[in-house]
Write a protein that holds these residues in place. Structure first.
Motif, short mmCIF file in Angstrom:
data_model
loop_
_atom_site.label_atom_id
_atom_site.label_comp_id
_atom_site.label_asym_id
_atom_site.label_seq_id
_atom_site.Cartn_x
_atom_site.Cartn_y
_atom_site.Cartn_z
N LEU A 71 7.46 -2.98 -1.42
CA LEU A 71 7.65 -2.52 -2.85
C LEU A 71 8.93 -2.99 -3.45
N ASP A 72 9.91 -3.18 -2.76
CA ASP A 72 11.51 -3.64 -3.20
C ASP A 72 11.23 -5.16 -3.28
N ARG A 73 10.50 -5.85 -2.39
CA ARG A 73 10.17 -7.22 -2.69
C ARG A 73 9.24 -7.49 -3.65
N ALA A 74 8.28 -6.76 -3.97
CA ALA A 74 7.25 -6.85 -5.18
C ALA A 74 7.89 -6.41 -6.51
N GLU A 75 9.21 -5.65 -6.48
CA GLU A 75 10.08 -5.21 -7.69
C GLU A 75 9.20 -4.52 -8.54
N VAL A 76 8.65 -3.44 -8.00
CA VAL A 76 8.08 -2.32 -8.58
C VAL A 76 8.99 -1.38 -9.23
N SER A 77 8.40 -0.25 -10.16
CA SER A 77 9.39 0.42 -10.63
C SER A 77 9.63 1.67 -9.81
N ASP A 78 10.61 2.30 -10.00
CA ASP A 78 11.16 3.47 -9.24
C ASP A 78 10.10 4.53 -9.18
N LEU A 79 9.48 4.81 -10.28
CA LEU A 79 8.37 5.90 -10.10
C LEU A 79 7.24 5.44 -9.05
N THR A 80 6.85 4.21 -9.08
CA THR A 80 5.87 3.96 -8.18
C THR A 80 6.32 3.88 -6.74
N LYS A 81 7.55 3.43 -6.53
CA LYS A 81 8.20 3.61 -5.26
C LYS A 81 8.31 4.81 -4.74
N ARG A 82 8.62 5.90 -5.61
CA ARG A 82 8.81 7.29 -5.34
C ARG A 82 7.29 7.98 -4.84
N PHE A 83 6.30 7.49 -5.80
CA PHE A 83 5.02 7.85 -5.34
C PHE A 83 4.35 7.32 -3.94
N ILE A 84 4.54 6.24 -3.98
CA ILE A 84 4.07 5.62 -2.52
C ILE A 84 4.92 6.19 -1.48
N GLY A 85 6.32 6.49 -1.68
CA GLY A 85 6.90 7.14 -0.75
C GLY A 85 6.46 8.52 -0.35
N LEU A 86 6.05 9.32 -1.25
CA LEU A 86 5.60 10.50 -1.21
C LEU A 86 4.14 10.43 -0.24
N ALA A 87 3.39 9.34 -0.77
CA ALA A 87 2.00 9.37 0.08
C ALA A 87 2.40 9.04 1.33
N ALA A 88 3.21 8.19 1.80
CA ALA A 88 3.61 7.75 3.03
C ALA A 88 4.15 9.09 4.03
N LYS A 89 4.91 9.83 3.21
CA LYS A 89 5.46 11.08 3.91
C LYS A 89 4.37 11.98 4.21
N ASN A 90 3.46 11.94 3.38
CA ASN A 90 2.35 13.16 3.54
C ASN A 90 1.18 12.31 4.41
N ARG A 91 1.20 11.26 5.06
CA ARG A 91 0.46 10.74 5.62
C ARG A 91 -0.85 10.28 4.73
N ARG A 92 -0.56 9.98 3.65
CA ARG A 92 -1.91 9.63 2.90
C ARG A 92 -2.13 8.09 2.29
N LEU A 93 -1.52 7.11 3.07
CA LEU A 93 -1.35 6.06 2.79
C LEU A 93 -2.98 5.47 3.11
N PHE A 94 -3.59 5.97 3.95
CA PHE A 94 -4.86 5.39 4.27
C PHE A 94 -5.81 5.47 2.86
N ALA A 95 -5.40 6.38 1.97
CA ALA A 95 -6.25 6.46 0.67
C ALA A 95 -5.66 5.76 -0.32
N LEU A 96 -4.69 4.78 -0.30
CA LEU A 96 -3.93 4.02 -1.13
C LEU A 96 -4.84 3.26 -1.97
N GLU A 97 -5.50 2.40 -1.65
CA GLU A 97 -6.51 1.70 -2.30
C GLU A 97 -7.54 2.37 -3.40
N GLY A 98 -8.21 3.75 -3.05
CA GLY A 98 -8.51 4.45 -3.72
C GLY A 98 -7.53 5.16 -4.84
N MET A 99 -6.43 5.39 -4.47
CA MET A 99 -5.48 5.86 -5.40
C MET A 99 -5.29 4.80 -6.66
#
Length: 189
Positions: A71-99
């Motif tokens: 996400l840093d390399r893609a230069e996404v917004s802070d809101l998106t970084k925090r959201f994806i970070g939360l999804a990773a913390k909650n072990r929900r990245l497997f549903a990322l494409e659906g999100m």
């Protein structure tokens, strides 16, 4: 198996709605949409990243660090970084494409847009894309957002999907129909 798919879909829907509401509150709907489109493209292009987000073996911390680097390399917004970070913390990245799909679909729905998926054998030129978009607008009668992808196996032509409709003018499909017709008539292929 169908129950598992439904659970993932429901999870992705809940997360995408939460992200949409956060982005709306922060007046960042377009920025987050842009971030998610970029992330979707990165996921589509990287088999390693797809394995990372789907793997139950990789730890939360490792998934979170890897996604933060992407996400840093893609230069996404802070809101998106925090959201994806939360999804990773909650072990929900497997549903990322659906999100991502859920967020983009909700944004399109609220804007009165219909999303069409156009798959062609070769990349469409700007003129071809404009012609397809104009034709879809005339046919559907509303704003149309066109997502394109390339599948060389189509040989030529394209497949257009919007709503519950699909128009397949690919050479591959025409050849398959011809082959079936010849088999039915007793001819050899």
């Amino acid at each position: 198996m169908a129950i598992e798919g439904t659970g993932v879909s429901e999870l992705a829907t809940r997360y995408s709605i939460a992200l949409f509401e956060l982005a709306d509150e922060n007046k960042a709907l377009d920025q987050v949409a842009s971030d998610l489109v970029a992330l979707k493209q990165i996921l589509a292009e990287s088999a390693d990243l797809r394995r990372l987000v789907r793997s139950p073996v990789i730890s939360r911390a490792d998934q979170g660090r890897a996604m933060a680097a992407v996400l840093d390399r893609a230069e996404v917004s802070d809101l998106t970084k925090r959201f994806i970070g939360l999804a990773a913390k909650n072990r929900r990245l497997f549903a990322l494409e659906g999100m991502i799909e859920g967020y983009l679909a909700e944004l399109a729905r609220r804007r009165g847009e219909v999303t069409a998926q156009v798959t062609s054998a070769q990349p469409l030129s700007d003129a071809q894309l404009a012609a397809v978009t104009d034709t879809l607008k005339a046919s559907i009668g509303s704003k149309v957002l066109v997502n394109t992808s390339v599948d060389p196996a189509l040989i030529g032509g394209m497949i257009v999907k919007f709503g519950s409709r699909m128009v397949d003018t690919s050479v591959r499909t025409k050849l398959n129909k011809l082959q079936l017709a010849m088999k039915a008539s007793g001819g050899s292929v």
